[in-house]
Design a protein around this motif. Structure first.
Motif, PDB file in Angstrom:
ATOM      1  N   GLN A  85      -1.010   1.175  -0.127  1.00 47.82           N
ATOM      2  CA  GLN A  85       0.433   0.318   0.333  1.00 47.82           C
ATOM      3  C   GLN A  85       1.088   1.493   1.228  1.00 47.82           C
ATOM      4  O   GLN A  85       1.067   2.638   1.131  1.00 47.82           O
ATOM      5  CB  GLN A  85       1.245  -0.031  -0.812  1.00 47.82           C
ATOM      6  N   VAL A  86       2.216   0.850   1.972  1.00 47.04           N
ATOM      7  CA  VAL A  86       3.019   1.791   2.684  1.00 47.04           C
ATOM      8  C   VAL A  86       4.446   1.716   1.816  1.00 47.04           C
ATOM      9  O   VAL A  86       4.897   0.505   1.666  1.00 47.04           O
ATOM     10  CB  VAL A  86       3.208   0.979   4.164  1.00 47.04           C
ATOM     11  N   ARG A 120       1.723   5.857   4.041  1.00 44.77           N
ATOM     12  CA  ARG A 120       0.655   5.059   3.520  1.00 44.77           C
ATOM     13  C   ARG A 120       0.433   5.998   2.236  1.00 44.77           C
ATOM     14  O   ARG A 120      -0.158   7.000   2.350  1.00 44.77           O
ATOM     15  CB  ARG A 120      -0.506   4.921   4.448  1.00 44.77           C
ATOM     16  N   ALA A 127       2.622   6.844   8.067  1.00 44.68           N
ATOM     17  CA  ALA A 127       2.064   5.469   8.479  1.00 44.68           C
ATOM     18  C   ALA A 127       2.530   5.144   9.925  1.00 44.68           C
ATOM     19  O   ALA A 127       3.219   5.849  10.532  1.00 44.68           O
ATOM     20  CB  ALA A 127       2.572   4.324   7.704  1.00 44.68           C
TER      21      ALA A 127
END
Length: 112
Positions: free
Chosen positions: A58-59, A98, A112
């Protein structure tokens, strides 16, 4: 144990003068209080690691706190998880990250 949670802060009961609880009979003995807190802290470790693992891939938003060395930044995610990045990033900045790994309840990742 059945419910997910991100963090807990257990602390034992301590009577406060002038309160009803301070004069109650048959309070839980200090040793039992201490054992219950230890049990909750052990559960916290397991639950917090499971919570952190859910962010892999996930970010997240990272507030950079410091650079302990020239090639690493440390900060906190918006979910209040410690986060380590193998890049120098300016302290007091907000960075999208990220998540590439988790060690216990500490996230690792790349900008990210």
């Amino acid at each position: 144990e059945e419910l997910p949670f991100s963090n807990i802060h257990p602390f034992p009961f301590s009577p406060r003068p002038g309160t009803r609880a301070a004069t109650m009979a048959d309070t839980v003995p200090p040793a039992v209080r201490k054992a219950r807190v230890a049990e909750l802290l052990a559960l916290k470790t397991v639950k917090r690691a499971a919570f952190a693992a859910g962010f892999c891939g996930q970010v997240v938003e990272l507030v950079v706190e410091r650079n302990p060395n020239p090639t690493r930044a440390v900060g906190w995610s918006g979910e209040y998880l410690e986060t380590h990045v193998q890049h120098s990033l300016p302290p007091r900045t907000l960075v999208s990250l990220r998540v590439t790994g988790v060690r216990g309840d500490v996230l690792t990742g790349e900008p990210a």
